[in-house]
Design an enzyme around this catalytic site. Sequence first.
Site, short mmCIF file in Angstrom:
data_model
loop_
_atom_site.label_atom_id
_atom_site.label_comp_id
_atom_site.label_asym_id
_atom_site.label_seq_id
_atom_site.Cartn_x
_atom_site.Cartn_y
_atom_site.Cartn_z
N GLU A 19 -5.97 -10.81 -0.87
CA GLU A 19 -6.70 -10.59 0.39
C GLU A 19 -8.21 -10.61 0.15
OE1 GLU A 19 -5.18 -7.22 2.62
OE2 GLU A 19 -3.12 -7.68 2.08
N HIS A 78 -10.39 -6.68 -1.20
CA HIS A 78 -11.43 -6.60 -0.18
C HIS A 78 -12.62 -6.01 -0.93
CE1 HIS A 78 -8.54 -7.46 2.96
NE2 HIS A 78 -7.74 -6.58 2.40
N GLU A 112 0.81 -1.23 0.00
CA GLU A 112 0.00 0.00 0.00
C GLU A 112 0.84 1.28 0.00
OE1 GLU A 112 -2.82 -0.34 3.22
OE2 GLU A 112 -3.23 -2.44 2.74
N ASP A 168 -11.95 -10.84 0.31
CA ASP A 168 -13.10 -10.98 1.21
C ASP A 168 -14.19 -10.03 0.74
OD1 ASP A 168 -12.39 -8.48 2.26
OD2 ASP A 168 -11.62 -9.29 4.14
N ASN A 175 2.01 -5.00 -3.30
CA ASN A 175 0.63 -5.36 -2.91
C ASN A 175 -0.18 -4.10 -2.60
OD1 ASN A 175 -1.18 -7.57 -2.13
ND2 ASN A 175 -0.97 -6.80 -0.02
#
Length: 369
Positions: free
Chosen positions: A287, A259, A180, A289, A223
């Site tokens: 990641e 996400h 990030e 979700d 990432n």
Amino acid sequence: MSDRRQYRDARSVYRLGRSTFAVLLVATMVAACSGSSSPRSSSAPAEHRATATLRQLADRRHLLIGSAVADRPLRTEADYRRVLGREFNLVEPEDAMKWSTVHPARDTYDFTAGDRLVQFAEQHGMKVRGHNLVWEKFNPAWLTSLTPSRTEAIALLRDHITAVVSHYRGKIAQWDVVNEALAEGDRGSMRDGVWLRWIGPEYVPMAFRFAHDADPGAQLFYNDYDWRSPGPKTDHILELAQHIRDSGAPIDGIGLQLHVLHSLNVAAERSKLRAIANAGFDVAMTEVDNRRKLPAVTAALGDQARKFGDLLGMCLAIPRCRTFNLWGFTDRHSWIPGAFPGFGAGTIMDKGLRPKPAFFALRRALLSR
Ligand code: G3I
């Protein structure tokens, strides 16, 4: 049963393909709900059995399928460990390898929790994604309260990365080297923080060089989140990866956190993934979700299942996308309710480790051609 008969049975299950799926679905639900730790059918190759796990199906597609793992349930919950080892061939520490955990004081490294996960992976024949080596957030106070010169800051960064990556040399397949680094929003500017202020934007390619020197065999990823198409952040992520490579630093791929909140435009998103691959980078979905307002109603879980299935389908359609990692596999342990009060239900299994529709959507994607 004769070998010939076994082979014929396996072939016919395979040929029936999609029409067999309903039968597979029911049988898998029964098996998963019963908590059995291994498939019962013995006549067909593992990947064709009605009780085939995500892991077995993923192995067949040469896909790493994994989950973020929290240390506490890994230590204390036998059912969590059993399902983790059964359904996945990849693990990623949710917090165990971050600065605050692994480097709690200037002269102290603590690999206890990370080592526990690596040992679990070794015992279960799984790969490990390391996460992460540099992030402008959640750094320990001892670090952020320093006032180093640029040279001293580079030494701090190099020492940390060298210590952590060397400790796990040969045991970590992929590292999220920088996490990030782009700011919130779509402007493409760098996230403010100590590394940017102390070193400047060059801290990003530097981190990749230090990681590569410490373990030349590990795959190195940048990432980030807010991947969506159309959306300028998507382009900025790719531009940053290209900048890392153009500056001569070794980078293998881009991790897209996912996400996911937005509705997915499958065709547009797939072409963006192809753009990453065509630029010479591997893609990892890192990641995944999908948080929902609680209580999550049936329609919401159906929509969630579609999103999980679509994402995995997109990944499988791109040869350079061979990593699909969930940010937690059970609603029993997820960062979501803590970070977003009133939301949750973002994973593929409920708190009792029973599979939700999203679990079956992943199976369906893995079974499809
Ligand atoms: O270690 C302390 C513990 O001593 C204390 O008892 C406890 C009390 O709340 O807090 C513990 O630290 C927490 C840590 O997770 C370990 O559980 C922090 O407060 C908490 O902020 C931290 O949250 C993690 C967050 O990253 C920040 O590191 C989440 O678990 C983790 O899911 C989340 O993961 C991030 C990825 O790394 C990057 N992408 C976004 C993703 C979601 O935010």
